[in-house]
Design an enzyme around this catalytic site. Structure first.
Site, mmCIF file in Angstrom:
data_model
loop_
_atom_site.group_PDB
_atom_site.id
_atom_site.type_symbol
_atom_site.label_atom_id
_atom_site.label_comp_id
_atom_site.label_asym_id
_atom_site.label_seq_id
_atom_site.Cartn_x
_atom_site.Cartn_y
_atom_site.Cartn_z
ATOM 1 N N HIS A 156 22.111 -38.110 -16.244
ATOM 2 C CA HIS A 156 22.141 -38.981 -17.420
ATOM 3 C C HIS A 156 23.459 -38.930 -18.174
ATOM 4 O O HIS A 156 23.802 -39.860 -18.889
ATOM 5 C CB HIS A 156 20.900 -38.750 -18.283
ATOM 6 C CG HIS A 156 19.697 -39.368 -17.649
ATOM 7 N ND1 HIS A 156 18.859 -38.654 -16.829
ATOM 8 C CD2 HIS A 156 19.271 -40.656 -17.620
ATOM 9 C CE1 HIS A 156 17.935 -39.478 -16.348
ATOM 10 N NE2 HIS A 156 18.158 -40.693 -16.814
ATOM 11 N N ARG B 271 15.899 -47.867 -21.863
ATOM 12 C CA ARG B 271 15.420 -46.481 -21.749
ATOM 13 C C ARG B 271 15.052 -45.992 -23.147
ATOM 14 O O ARG B 271 15.886 -45.403 -23.845
ATOM 15 C CB ARG B 271 16.519 -45.580 -21.180
ATOM 16 C CG ARG B 271 16.850 -45.794 -19.717
ATOM 17 C CD ARG B 271 17.873 -44.763 -19.236
ATOM 18 N NE ARG B 271 17.969 -44.715 -17.805
ATOM 19 C CZ ARG B 271 18.862 -45.409 -17.084
ATOM 20 N NH1 ARG B 271 19.725 -46.190 -17.670
ATOM 21 N NH2 ARG B 271 18.892 -45.288 -15.767
ATOM 22 N N ARG C 179 10.992 -50.050 -21.276
ATOM 23 C CA ARG C 179 10.292 -49.012 -20.514
ATOM 24 C C ARG C 179 9.714 -48.008 -21.492
ATOM 25 O O ARG C 179 10.406 -47.537 -22.398
ATOM 26 C CB ARG C 179 11.268 -48.304 -19.563
ATOM 27 C CG ARG C 179 10.569 -47.193 -18.790
ATOM 28 C CD ARG C 179 11.460 -46.583 -17.757
ATOM 29 N NE ARG C 179 12.453 -45.707 -18.346
ATOM 30 C CZ ARG C 179 13.388 -45.100 -17.629
ATOM 31 N NH1 ARG C 179 13.484 -45.303 -16.336
ATOM 32 N NH2 ARG C 179 14.256 -44.312 -18.206
ATOM 33 N N GLU D 63 9.653 -45.888 -8.252
ATOM 34 C CA GLU D 63 10.691 -44.863 -8.134
ATOM 35 C C GLU D 63 10.170 -43.591 -7.473
ATOM 36 O O GLU D 63 10.828 -42.563 -7.484
ATOM 37 C CB GLU D 63 11.319 -44.561 -9.497
ATOM 38 C CG GLU D 63 10.344 -44.171 -10.592
ATOM 39 C CD GLU D 63 11.018 -43.964 -11.949
ATOM 40 O OE1 GLU D 63 12.233 -43.747 -11.993
ATOM 41 O OE2 GLU D 63 10.302 -44.007 -12.959
ATOM 42 N N ASN E 199 17.468 -44.352 -8.718
ATOM 43 C CA ASN E 199 17.990 -43.033 -9.100
ATOM 44 C C ASN E 199 16.985 -41.940 -8.752
ATOM 45 O O ASN E 199 17.332 -40.902 -8.192
ATOM 46 C CB ASN E 199 18.270 -42.977 -10.602
ATOM 47 C CG ASN E 199 19.218 -44.064 -11.045
ATOM 48 O OD1 ASN E 199 19.899 -44.646 -10.217
ATOM 49 N ND2 ASN E 199 19.261 -44.348 -12.321
ATOM 50 N N ASP E 200 15.730 -42.203 -9.109
ATOM 51 C CA ASP E 200 14.694 -41.230 -8.781
ATOM 52 C C ASP E 200 14.182 -41.410 -7.354
ATOM 53 O O ASP E 200 13.908 -40.429 -6.675
ATOM 54 C CB ASP E 200 13.533 -41.330 -9.772
ATOM 55 C CG ASP E 200 13.839 -40.577 -11.054
ATOM 56 O OD1 ASP E 200 14.348 -39.445 -10.950
ATOM 57 O OD2 ASP E 200 13.606 -41.114 -12.141
ATOM 58 N N ARG F 205 18.938 -35.102 -8.175
ATOM 59 C CA ARG F 205 19.987 -36.051 -8.555
ATOM 60 C C ARG F 205 21.046 -35.468 -9.474
ATOM 61 O O ARG F 205 22.087 -36.086 -9.698
ATOM 62 C CB ARG F 205 19.350 -37.295 -9.202
ATOM 63 C CG ARG F 205 18.769 -37.067 -10.570
ATOM 64 C CD ARG F 205 17.890 -38.230 -10.997
ATOM 65 N NE ARG F 205 18.521 -39.069 -11.995
ATOM 66 C CZ ARG F 205 17.897 -40.066 -12.640
ATOM 67 N NH1 ARG F 205 16.640 -40.351 -12.357
ATOM 68 N NH2 ARG F 205 18.506 -40.780 -13.530
ATOM 69 N N CYS G 22 16.518 -51.502 -11.294
ATOM 70 C CA CYS G 22 17.280 -51.042 -12.459
ATOM 71 C C CYS G 22 17.927 -49.687 -12.206
ATOM 72 O O CYS G 22 18.531 -49.114 -13.089
ATOM 73 C CB CYS G 22 16.394 -51.006 -13.699
ATOM 74 S SG CYS G 22 14.982 -49.917 -13.515
#
Ligand code: PEP
Ligand code: MG
Length: 571
Positions: free
Chosen positions: A189, A297, A333, A432, A455-456, A466, A503
Site C-alpha cells: 500500500h 478504498r 468498496r 480477488e 493485487n490480492d 504481495r 481495479c
C-alpha cells in the site's frame, strides 16, 4: 553508489534525504544518577512543548485540508498534554524514582491509558488511544527519532524502513520529492498511495540503503526503473537532470488524454477509471482524465485517526465524491482493513498470517456495528450521484448472501426512518481470491458486477506475499495461472450478463492491455498516474486484434514467455 530497488511509483527526483527511523517502542526502563535529575526534567518539558507544537501544526494542516471536524480530534491530545496531573506524575517519576525521561513517559502514560481503558464509556475508552499517541510522540522526540508527524521545513526525499499508510497520511506531502523504502513491493500500500499522490517511489531497496544513507545525503530516485543513486557524480546528475526533462515532456504529451474519451481504434468506448483513497485523490484522477471511480478504498477514512469515523462523517465524504463525479460512476468498496492496512484503535490481535486472516468482509460480517453505519452512509449518499457498492475479499456464496442480507436490513431501517436512497444501487464484489474465480458462475447470479482485484488475486494464487520484497520476482500478473483466472472471471461474468472491471494494479499495465481488452474487460480502474498511458494504448487496438493476441497469449506456458510476447506485440 547505485542501489536497485523495485519501482513503486513512477517519476524521478533529485534531492536530500531525510531518514525516518523506526519507532523505538522498546524504551529501556533505566534510572539516572541524582545529579542528572534537573537535566532530565528540562528534557521532559522541552519534549512536551515540542510535541504540543507538532500537534498544533497537524491540527492546522488538517483543518485546512479536510475541515474543522476532523481537526478537532487533535484538540483532546493538545489538552491532555497540558494536564497538570499528568505533568506532575511524570515529574515525580523522574524526581522520586530517578527514572530517565523516556522511561518515565512510558510508565506514566501506560498507567493513565490503562485507567481510560478500564472505563465503560466509549468516549473515555478512546482517550486511552489518544494518550498512548501522545506518549509515542514524546518518546520519539526524547530519543531523537526523526518525527514523521512534524512539519517539513524543506523539500526532502523520505527514506525509511517501511512506511505505513497512516504514516504517509500524516506527512506534509507537498514537501516530499520521493519515497525510498527498504521494504515493500509494487502492490504494497505504500506504493499504491505514492502512485495516487503522484510522488515517485522506490521500494524494497534492501538493507544496504539504510546502512549507507544519512540525513542530507544527496539522492537520485528513479521510480521508473527502481534505481537509487547515493552521492551521485556530476555525470550521473547531468544524465538524470536530462531524464527529468524528458519525463516531464512525456507527461505533457499525454496531457491531451485528460479531456479525451477512452476509445479503442475501432471506436468502442471503454471505461477508464481511477482508484482513490480520499477526496484529494479524486481531483488527481479527474486531472489525469479518469472517467469514473472504479475503486474507492474507504479504509483510508478509518486509518490515521483515533476512532471510527461516524456515519455522518462518512456520509459527508461519500456525498462529496458522488456530487463531484455527477452521473459518472463511483464504486465505493466497503471497509477492507486487516493485513497491511492496520487500524490500531480497533485493538485487533496480532495474527501469524494477517493476509489470510481476520480482514475485509470477514471482519465486517462479524462486526456489524462497524459495517452497518458504513452501508447506511453509502446508501444515504446515493441520492447525490451515481454510486455503487462493492464488497471486498469474497471467497464464498455465503459471504455474499450475508453481506446482502445486512445491506437489505439497512435499507429497511432507512425506509422506516423515511430516509431516501437510490433503490437501484448496483452491488458488486471484488474477485480477488482464487475461490471466487472458481465459483464466479455462482457468485455472478447474486451481483451486478465483478471487479477483479489482481493485487490480492496474484498473492493468493501464486502464494507470494504481495509486500515481501525478497520474493518480489515471483509476484507477476504475467503468470499463466493469473491470465487464465482473469479470462475465466470475465467469461463467467458475461455469461451471467453482468459487467466485469478490474481495479487491481494490473489494469494500469499497458503491456497487458491487448490481453485484457481482448478478453473482454469492460472497465479498467487504476492509479491516476497510469490513466493517460492506458487511454493512449487503447487507441492503438481494435477489440478484434486484441482478441487474437489474447488467444495467443493464453497458449504461453511461462511468465518469461508471456513477458517477451507482450513486449513484442506492444504498440
Ligand atoms: C486488489 O487486491 O487488487 C485491490 C484492488 O485491493 P487492495 O489493493 O486494496 O487490496
Ligand atoms: Mg485487495
Amino acid at each position: 553508489m547505485k542501489m536497485q530497488g523495485i519501482p513503486g511509483s513512477p517519476g524521478i527526483a533529485i534531492g536530500k534525504a531525510l531518514i525516518l527511523k523506526k519507532e523505538k517502542n522498546d524504551v529501556k526502563i533505566e534510572t539516572i544518577s541524582q545529579d542528572k535529575i534537573d537535566n532530565e526534567i528540562d528534557k521532559l518539558h522541552n519534549a512536551l512543548e515540542k510535541a504540543k507544537k507538532q500537534l498544533k501544526a497537524i491540527r492546522e494542516n488538517i483543518e485546512k485540508e479536510v475541515g474543522d471536524e476532523k481537526a478537532r480530534i487533535f484538540d483532546a491530545q493538545i489538552m491532555m498534554i497540558d494536564d497538570p496531573e499528568l505533568i506532575s506524575a511524570l515529574e515525580s517519576k523522574i524526581k522520586e524514582e530517578r527514572f530517565s525521561a523516556p522511561a518515565a513517559v512510558k510508565q506514566v502514560i501506560e498507567r493513565f491509558a490503562g485507567m481510560f481503558d478500564a472505563m465503560e464509556d466509549e468516549y473515555f475508552k478512546m482517550r486511552g488511544t489518544d494518550i498512548r499517541d501522545i506518549g509515542k510522540r514524546v518518546i520519539n522526540i526524547l530519543l531523537d527519532n526523526n518525527e514523521i508527524f512534524g512539519e517539513l521545513d524543506k523539500e526532502v526525499i523520505i527514506v525509511a524502513e517501511d512506511l505505513t499508510p497512516s504514516a504517509i497520511a500524516q506527512l506534509d506531502t507537498k514537501k516530499v520529492l520521493a519515497f525510498v523504502t527498504k521494504d515493500g513491493s509494487r502492490t504494497s500500500h505504500t506504493s499504491i498511495i505514492a502512485r495516487s499522490m503522484g510522488i515517485p517511489a522506490v521500494v524494497g531497496s534492501g538493507e544496504a540503503l539504510l546502512d549507507k544513507v544519512e540525513d542530507n545525503s544527496l539522492l537520485i530516485v528513479d521510480g521508473n526503473s527502481g534505481e537509487v543513486y547515493l552521492d551521485p557524480d556530476n555525470n550521473t546528475l547531468e544524465i538524470y537532470e536530462q531524464k527529468i526533462i524528458e519525463y516531464k515532456t512525456e507527461l505533457e504529451r499525454l496531457a491531451v488524454y485528460s479531456n479525451k474519451k477512452a476509445k479503442t481504434k475501432d471506436g468502442l468506448a471503454i471505461e477508464v477509471a481511477g482508484n482513490i483513497g480520499n477526496i484529494d485523490d479524486l481531483e488527481t484522477v479527474l486531472a489525469k482524465g479518469g472517467e469514473a471511480i472504479g475503486l474507492f478504498r474507504t479504509e483510508f477514512l478509518y486509518i490515521n485517526r483515533s476512532k471510527i469515523p461516524t456515519e455522518e462523517e462518512q456520509f459527508e465524504v461519500y456525498k462529496k465524491v458522488a456530487e463531484r463525479m455527477g452521473k459518472n460512476r463511483v464504486v465505493i468498496r466497503t471497509l477492507d482493513i486487516g493485513a497491511d492496512k492496520d487500524v490500531p484503535y480497533l485493538g485487533l490481535p496480532k495474527e501469524m498470517n494477517p493476509f489470510l486472516g481476520y480482514r475485509g468482509i470477514r471482519l465486517c460480517l462479524d462486526k456489524t456495528d462497524i459495517f452497518k453505519p458504513q452501508i447506511r452512509a453509502i446508501l444515504r449518499a446515493t441520492k447525490y450521484g451515481n454510486l455503487s457498492i462493492m464488497f471486498p475479499m469474497i471467497s464464498s456464496l455465503e459471504e455474499v448472501k450475508q453481506a446482502k442480507g445486512i445491506f437489505n436490513e439497512v435499507k429497511m431501517e432507512l425506509d422506516n426512518e423515511n430516509l431516501e436512497y437510490n433503490e437501484n444501487i448496483e452491488i458488486g464484489i471484488m474477485v480477488e481470491t482464487p475461490a471466487a474465480v472458481m465459483i464466479a458462475d455462482i457468485l455472478a447470479e447474486e451481483v451486478d458486477f465483478f471487479s477483479i482485484g489482481t493485487n490480492d488475486l496474484i498473492q493468493y494464487t501464486l502464494a507470494v506475499d504481495r509486500t515481501n520484497e525478497k520474493i518480489a520476482d515471483l509476484y507477476s500478473s504475467y503468470h499463466p495461472a493469473i491470465l487464465r483466472l482473469i479470462k475465466k472471471t470475465i467469461d463467467e461474468g458475461h455469461k451471467a450478463g453482468i459487467w466485469v472491471g478490474m481495479c487491481g494494479e494490473t489494469a494500469g499495465d499497458e503491456f497487458l492491455l491487448p490481453f485484457l481488452l481482448g478478453a473482454g474487460l469492460d472497465e479498467f480502474s487504476m492509479s491516476a498516474i497510469s490513466i493517460p498511458k492506458i487511454k493512449e494504448s487503447l487507441e492503438k487496438w481494435t477489440r478484434e486484434d486484441a482478441e487474437k493476441e489474447m488467444k495467443n497469449i493464453l497458449k504461453l506456458k511461462t511468465i518469461e514467455e508471456v513477458k517477451n510476447y507482450l513486449q513484442k506485440v506492444r504498440r
